[in-house]
Design a protein around this motif. Structure first.
Motif, PDB file in Angstrom:
ATOM      1  N   SER A  17      37.929  50.230  23.353  1.00  0.00           N
ATOM      2  CA  SER A  17      38.492  48.908  23.066  1.00  0.00           C
ATOM      3  C   SER A  17      39.468  48.441  24.144  1.00  0.00           C
ATOM      4  O   SER A  17      40.057  47.367  24.025  1.00  0.00           O
ATOM      5  N   ALA A  18      39.672  49.230  25.187  1.00  0.00           N
ATOM      6  CA  ALA A  18      40.646  48.886  26.223  1.00  0.00           C
ATOM      7  C   ALA A  18      40.251  47.598  26.932  1.00  0.00           C
ATOM      8  O   ALA A  18      39.073  47.320  27.156  1.00  0.00           O
ATOM      9  N   THR A  19      41.263  46.801  27.284  1.00  0.00           N
ATOM     10  CA  THR A  19      41.009  45.569  28.024  1.00  0.00           C
ATOM     11  C   THR A  19      40.774  45.890  29.500  1.00  0.00           C
ATOM     12  O   THR A  19      41.016  47.014  29.957  1.00  0.00           O
ATOM     13  N   LYS A  20      40.321  44.882  30.243  1.00  0.00           N
ATOM     14  CA  LYS A  20      40.067  45.082  31.668  1.00  0.00           C
ATOM     15  C   LYS A  20      41.362  45.444  32.395  1.00  0.00           C
ATOM     16  O   LYS A  20      41.357  46.280  33.316  1.00  0.00           O
ATOM     17  N   GLU A  21      42.487  44.822  31.986  1.00  0.00           N
ATOM     18  CA  GLU A  21      43.773  45.115  32.617  1.00  0.00           C
ATOM     19  C   GLU A  21      44.216  46.541  32.320  1.00  0.00           C
ATOM     20  O   GLU A  21      44.764  47.227  33.196  1.00  0.00           O
ATOM     21  N   LEU A  23      42.231  49.100  31.715  1.00  0.00           N
ATOM     22  CA  LEU A  23      41.380  49.993  32.493  1.00  0.00           C
ATOM     23  C   LEU A  23      41.833  50.044  33.949  1.00  0.00           C
ATOM     24  O   LEU A  23      41.826  51.113  34.574  1.00  0.00           O
ATOM     25  N   ALA A  24      42.230  48.875  34.497  1.00  0.00           N
ATOM     26  CA  ALA A  24      42.700  48.844  35.881  1.00  0.00           C
ATOM     27  C   ALA A  24      43.981  49.662  36.035  1.00  0.00           C
ATOM     28  O   ALA A  24      44.149  50.398  37.019  1.00  0.00           O
ATOM     29  N   LEU A  25      44.886  49.549  35.055  1.00  0.00           N
ATOM     30  CA  LEU A  25      46.136  50.308  35.117  1.00  0.00           C
ATOM     31  C   LEU A  25      45.867  51.809  35.006  1.00  0.00           C
ATOM     32  O   LEU A  25      46.484  52.624  35.709  1.00  0.00           O
ATOM     33  N   ALA A  26      44.920  52.183  34.132  1.00  0.00           N
ATOM     34  CA  ALA A  26      44.571  53.601  33.993  1.00  0.00           C
ATOM     35  C   ALA A  26      43.975  54.136  35.296  1.00  0.00           C
ATOM     36  O   ALA A  26      44.279  55.254  35.721  1.00  0.00           O
ATOM     37  N   TYR A  27      43.131  53.330  35.923  1.00  0.00           N
ATOM     38  CA  TYR A  27      42.561  53.745  37.203  1.00  0.00           C
ATOM     39  C   TYR A  27      43.652  53.917  38.251  1.00  0.00           C
ATOM     40  O   TYR A  27      43.650  54.883  39.029  1.00  0.00           O
ATOM     41  N   ASP A  75      34.056  51.453  38.860  1.00  0.00           N
ATOM     42  CA  ASP A  75      33.078  50.544  39.438  1.00  0.00           C
ATOM     43  C   ASP A  75      32.157  49.989  38.358  1.00  0.00           C
ATOM     44  O   ASP A  75      31.700  48.854  38.437  1.00  0.00           O
ATOM     45  N   VAL A  76      31.888  50.800  37.318  1.00  0.00           N
ATOM     46  CA  VAL A  76      31.057  50.354  36.193  1.00  0.00           C
ATOM     47  C   VAL A  76      31.876  49.514  35.213  1.00  0.00           C
ATOM     48  O   VAL A  76      31.518  48.383  34.874  1.00  0.00           O
ATOM     49  N   LEU A  77      33.005  50.061  34.740  1.00  0.00           N
ATOM     50  CA  LEU A  77      33.774  49.407  33.681  1.00  0.00           C
ATOM     51  C   LEU A  77      34.564  48.211  34.190  1.00  0.00           C
ATOM     52  O   LEU A  77      34.930  47.335  33.407  1.00  0.00           O
ATOM     53  N   GLY A  78      34.859  48.172  35.489  1.00  0.00           N
ATOM     54  CA  GLY A  78      35.594  47.037  36.035  1.00  0.00           C
ATOM     55  C   GLY A  78      34.736  45.811  36.236  1.00  0.00           C
ATOM     56  O   GLY A  78      35.257  44.718  36.480  1.00  0.00           O
ATOM     57  N   ASN A  79      33.420  45.967  36.136  1.00  0.00           N
ATOM     58  CA  ASN A  79      32.491  44.843  36.243  1.00  0.00           C
ATOM     59  C   ASN A  79      32.020  44.465  34.839  1.00  0.00           C
ATOM     60  O   ASN A  79      31.492  45.299  34.109  1.00  0.00           O
ATOM     61  N   GLU A  80      32.196  43.210  34.452  1.00  0.00           N
ATOM     62  CA  GLU A  80      31.923  42.802  33.068  1.00  0.00           C
ATOM     63  C   GLU A  80      30.459  43.008  32.685  1.00  0.00           C
ATOM     64  O   GLU A  80      30.160  43.460  31.579  1.00  0.00           O
ATOM     65  N   LEU A  81      29.515  42.676  33.589  1.00  0.00           N
ATOM     66  CA  LEU A  81      28.094  42.825  33.266  1.00  0.00           C
ATOM     67  C   LEU A  81      27.720  44.303  33.171  1.00  0.00           C
ATOM     68  O   LEU A  81      27.041  44.721  32.223  1.00  0.00           O
ATOM     69  N   ASN A  82      28.157  45.110  34.146  1.00  0.00           N
ATOM     70  CA  ASN A  82      27.862  46.541  34.099  1.00  0.00           C
ATOM     71  C   ASN A  82      28.436  47.178  32.841  1.00  0.00           C
ATOM     72  O   ASN A  82      27.797  48.018  32.201  1.00  0.00           O
ATOM     73  N   ARG A  83      29.663  46.764  32.489  1.00  0.00           N
ATOM     74  CA  ARG A  83      30.299  47.334  31.298  1.00  0.00           C
ATOM     75  C   ARG A  83      29.540  46.949  30.037  1.00  0.00           C
ATOM     76  O   ARG A  83      29.340  47.774  29.129  1.00  0.00           O
ATOM     77  N   VAL A 121      41.099  47.383  44.012  1.00  0.00           N
ATOM     78  CA  VAL A 121      42.084  47.427  42.931  1.00  0.00           C
ATOM     79  C   VAL A 121      43.493  47.247  43.468  1.00  0.00           C
ATOM     80  O   VAL A 121      44.298  46.503  42.903  1.00  0.00           O
ATOM     81  N   PHE A 122      43.829  47.889  44.569  1.00  0.00           N
ATOM     82  CA  PHE A 122      45.197  47.907  45.065  1.00  0.00           C
ATOM     83  C   PHE A 122      45.519  46.779  46.041  1.00  0.00           C
ATOM     84  O   PHE A 122      46.675  46.608  46.424  1.00  0.00           O
ATOM     85  N   ALA A 123      44.520  46.000  46.440  1.00  0.00           N
ATOM     86  CA  ALA A 123      44.767  44.991  47.471  1.00  0.00           C
ATOM     87  C   ALA A 123      45.851  43.998  47.071  1.00  0.00           C
ATOM     88  O   ALA A 123      46.679  43.603  47.897  1.00  0.00           O
ATOM     89  N   SER A 124      45.881  43.561  45.809  1.00  0.00           N
ATOM     90  CA  SER A 124      46.861  42.565  45.379  1.00  0.00           C
ATOM     91  C   SER A 124      47.863  43.136  44.389  1.00  0.00           C
ATOM     92  O   SER A 124      48.533  42.397  43.685  1.00  0.00           O
ATOM     93  N   TYR A 125      47.970  44.469  44.278  1.00  0.00           N
ATOM     94  CA  TYR A 125      48.880  45.064  43.303  1.00  0.00           C
ATOM     95  C   TYR A 125      50.334  44.824  43.693  1.00  0.00           C
ATOM     96  O   TYR A 125      51.187  44.551  42.857  1.00  0.00           O
ATOM     97  N   SER A 126      50.623  44.935  44.996  1.00  0.00           N
ATOM     98  CA  SER A 126      51.989  44.753  45.466  1.00  0.00           C
ATOM     99  C   SER A 126      52.114  43.421  46.184  1.00  0.00           C
ATOM    100  O   SER A 126      51.212  43.030  46.932  1.00  0.00           O
ATOM    101  N   PRO A 127      53.217  42.677  46.023  1.00  0.00           N
ATOM    102  CA  PRO A 127      53.386  41.420  46.758  1.00  0.00           C
ATOM    103  C   PRO A 127      53.485  41.639  48.264  1.00  0.00           C
ATOM    104  O   PRO A 127      53.324  40.715  49.043  1.00  0.00           O
ATOM    105  N   TYR A 128      53.769  42.898  48.672  1.00  0.00           N
ATOM    106  CA  TYR A 128      53.877  43.210  50.093  1.00  0.00           C
ATOM    107  C   TYR A 128      52.639  43.937  50.596  1.00  0.00           C
ATOM    108  O   TYR A 128      52.651  44.497  51.689  1.00  0.00           O
TER     109      TYR A 128
END
Length: 366
Positions: A17-21, A23-27, A75-83, A121-128
């Motif tokens: 039941s985890a949301t996409k956000e 799952l991203a945080l867990a990754y 790569d599977v769960l982060g894509n809505e169609l694949n998931r 995943v990490f490209a926009s995680y930090s403002p810097y």
């Protein structure tokens, strides 16, 4: 499928039941620990001290294997169609492809580039992140008298259709694709020349239409840009006798006359792998009748497990599809009066016989 399936949610230690956000945080938490290029001093930014020694069911594995699993899982769960396909059809549907209401979902295959998943995943995680990345991983630059100095950007990808005959799909083959591309022959003078390059594609038995083969950065080589990828997409060539259906089944159509439809017949069929099958029909071939020959279709290629799928698709043949024989009826264009009279008498006698059988059945039930 006769094999255990990987639970990608369990890999990321998250409920279904985890949301996409979430799952991203867990990754992110797992990737900070497992990324082979990580800096130890930054782990605590995302992993609190209370969780440093926390173990998951992947802990007995080596870090390299854990790193591969979490990237494929995200790569599977982060894509809505694949998931969505994975949630409904499991890993088997994901790897083999399924027919969806709005079209066909082609078999999923992990690209194997773990850092591609990590950077997405990490490209926009930090403002810097952009500033830090420019320092630690500077962009590719060019410098020449003609073009000056600048940042090299990647050229668009080139997609080409790769037609395959059903014989090639049945047995597998090696395709040599000759491509012409611009190459630099004199860097100082920026002299370019068109040269031929040969790319090898291994076609495994049972390859489905729509399979993509990507050759990274094999496009034109200009001094101011990064070469684009060359992608070949498979497609079925029309066959004079057979037609592919539902990925692995074959359809063969055979012409018969009315006499054969009523009394039975036999014929020889040449298969795609140059064998001869004797087909014997003893049933009445009524409209819509189909003869099914099991395991005479195209081979099925399946991935054995998630670990092998990370490296490359499995090439062993586990099963085959079926062969469906459909019949086309050829009616006579002309009957003499005597032939028409005999036909009427035949069907009249046939109708009498049917009534007698129906009466006997009624008597037996009374």
């Amino acid at each position: 499928m006769n094999r255990p399936e990987m639970d990608y949610y369990a890999v990321l230690d998250m409920p279904r039941s985890a949301t996409k956000e979430e799952l991203a945080l867990a990754y992110r938490r797992l990737a900070v620990r497992l990324c082979p290029y990580r800096e130890k001093q930054h782990e605590q930014d995302l992993v609190p001290l209370a969780q440093e020694g926390r173990l998951t069911h992947l802990a007995p594995m080596g870090e390299a294997k854990q790193w591969a699993y979490i990237n494929m899982a995200y790569d599977v769960l982060g894509n809505e169609l694949n998931r969505a396909v994975y949630d409904r059809y499991g890993e088997a549907g994901l790897f083999e492809g399924v027919m969806l209401p709005n079209g066909y979902f082609h078999p999923y295959q992990y690209h194997g580039d773990h850092m591609k998943v990590y950077s997405n995943v990490f490209a926009s995680y930090s403002p810097y992140a952009n500033v830090i990345d420019a320092i630690t991983n500077p962009p590719s630059l060019y410098a020449s008298r003609e073009h000056g100095i600048g940042v090299r950007t990647k050229d668009p990808n080139t997609e080409r259709i790769l037609p395959l005959s059903l014989e090639e799909v049945r047995s597998g083959c090696l395709k040599l694709m000759h491509v012409w591309r611009q190459e630099i022959v004199d860097a100082k003078a920026s002299k370019m020349e068109k040269r031929r390059r040969t790319l090898k594609i291994q076609i495994y038995p049972g390859t489905t239409a729509g399979t993509r083969y990507c050759f990274k950065e094999e496009g034109d080589r200009y001094p101011t840009s990064i070469p684009g990828d060359i992608i070949f997409i498979t497609a079925d060539k029309p066959h004079p006798e057979f037609e592919r259906r539902d990925m692995h089944d074959l359809v063969y159509r055979y012409d018969i006359n009315i006499s054969q439809a009523l009394t039975g017949f036999s014929f020889m069929l040449n298969t795609l792998d140059k064998r001869k099958l004797k087909i014997v029909i003893t049933d009445v071939v009524y409209p819509g009748y189909t003869k099914i020959i099991p395991l005479e279709g195209l081979p099925k290629c399946r991935n054995l497990d998630a670990a092998n799928a990370i490296k490359e698709a499995n090439t062993s043949i586990n099963e085959f599809g079926d062969l469906y024989i459909e019949f086309n009826y050829i009616f006579p264009k002309y009957l003499t009066p005597a032939m028409k009279s005999m036909t009427r008498e035949f069907f009249a006698e046939f109708r009498k016989l049917e009534l007698e059988l129906e009466e006997e059945e009624e008597k037996q039930f009374q």
